[in-house]
Design a protein around this motif. Structure first.
Motif, PDB file in Angstrom:
ATOM      1  N   PRO A 245      42.211  40.215  29.008  1.00 24.56           N
ATOM      2  CA  PRO A 245      43.006  40.679  30.153  1.00 24.56           C
ATOM      3  C   PRO A 245      42.697  39.926  31.442  1.00 24.56           C
TER       4      PRO A 245
ATOM      5  N   SER B 278      48.255  46.156  45.272  1.00 19.42           N
ATOM      6  CA  SER B 278      48.835  46.446  43.964  1.00 19.42           C
ATOM      7  C   SER B 278      50.331  46.180  44.065  1.00 19.42           C
TER       8      SER B 278
ATOM      9  N   ALA C 159      50.699  44.340  38.989  1.00 20.38           N
ATOM     10  CA  ALA C 159      49.701  43.281  39.111  1.00 20.38           C
ATOM     11  C   ALA C 159      48.873  43.531  40.363  1.00 20.38           C
TER      12      ALA C 159
ATOM     13  N   GLN D  36      46.711  39.335  38.945  1.00 23.15           N
ATOM     14  CA  GLN D  36      46.278  39.662  37.590  1.00 23.15           C
ATOM     15  C   GLN D  36      47.112  40.809  37.054  1.00 23.15           C
TER      16      GLN D  36
ATOM     17  N   THR E 270      47.945  43.984  35.217  1.00 19.89           N
ATOM     18  CA  THR E 270      47.095  45.119  34.856  1.00 19.89           C
ATOM     19  C   THR E 270      47.828  46.191  34.056  1.00 19.89           C
ATOM     20  N   GLU E 271      49.142  46.326  34.252  1.00 23.91           N
ATOM     21  CA  GLU E 271      49.919  47.334  33.525  1.00 23.91           C
ATOM     22  C   GLU E 271      51.249  46.735  33.093  1.00 23.91           C
TER      23      GLU E 271
END
Length: 221
Positions: A42, A19, A90, A74, A76-77
């Motif tokens: 997403p 992360s 990501a 990717q 994500t937030e």
């Protein structure tokens, strides 16, 4: 097949499963985040990252100053701040191979291809030695500065290889070598060797701070 991908070079090596929190303040990368947010699905909010070689900055000749193997990330937030910057998170997915950086676009892009991960049967002795070496390294670090890690190690060999690579407090070139290793067996053998060298350093010079002994401070990012 290779295709253009938004690129966000970083001053660290990222491994699949990590992360990655980022504060995005440069105009070109703010444009990159806005582009990603325009994707309704997403799962399509993906971009690539490669590590910037130590001693270099990414600029007009950025293609010569970054490593070629990196990861697909990717988004994500996203936290959009009042000053126009972003705080994002990501998650690293599969590896990629960067063929070239592109110029003349609003934000960095590159021609990149996904690097398949070979499925191999990791020998039991390789798994056992890797786990034992990390356990010994963790104990040595805990004695010096308190336990810097949390949680338990995964049982899956591929996840174990990526986890140990991400946790090992190693210089960038060695972390990049772990990322570029052919498969989980090669990666586990290499990280075991590298952690063994760190253990030798700790045992020889136990009075030094742990981050000096290990040559680099540990960070999951």
């Amino acid at each position: 097949m290779s295709e253009p991908m938004p690129m966000f070079p970083l001053s660290t090596v990222v491994f699949p499963g990590m992360s990655v929190p980022l504060h995005v303040f440069e105009d070109r990368y703010r444009l990159l985040v806005r582009h990603l947010l325009e994707q309704e699905d997403p799962a399509q909010r993906v971009f690539g990252t490669v590590a910037i070689r130590e001693g270099y900055e990414v600029g007009d000749h950025g293609a010569q100053s970054v490593y070629r193997v990196g990861c697909v990330l990717q988004l994500t937030e996203v936290d959009r701040r009042e000053d126009g910057t972003f705080d994002i998170v990501a998650v690293a997915r599969e590896r990629l191979v960067l063929e070239e950086m592109q110029r003349g676009v609003d934000y960095p892009q590159g021609i990149a291809a996904v690097l398949p991960e070979p499925q191999v049967q990791v020998p039991a002795e390789v798994l056992q030695r890797a786990r034992a070496t990390f356990t010994a390294f963790r104990a040595a670090m805990t004695e010096l500065q308190g336990d810097p890690y949390s949680g338990t190690l995964p049982r899956d060999p591929d996840y174990l290889a990526w986890t140990l690579s991400a946790l090992a407090p190693l210089p960038m070139a060695e972390r990049q070598a772990l990322l570029e290793a052919t498969d989980a067996t090669e990666r586990l053998i290499l990280v075991t060797q590298l952690l063994t060298e760190e253990l030798r350093a700790i045992n020889v010079i136990p009075s030094l701070p742990a981050t000096q002994v290990a040559r680099t401070a540990w960070s999951p990012n």
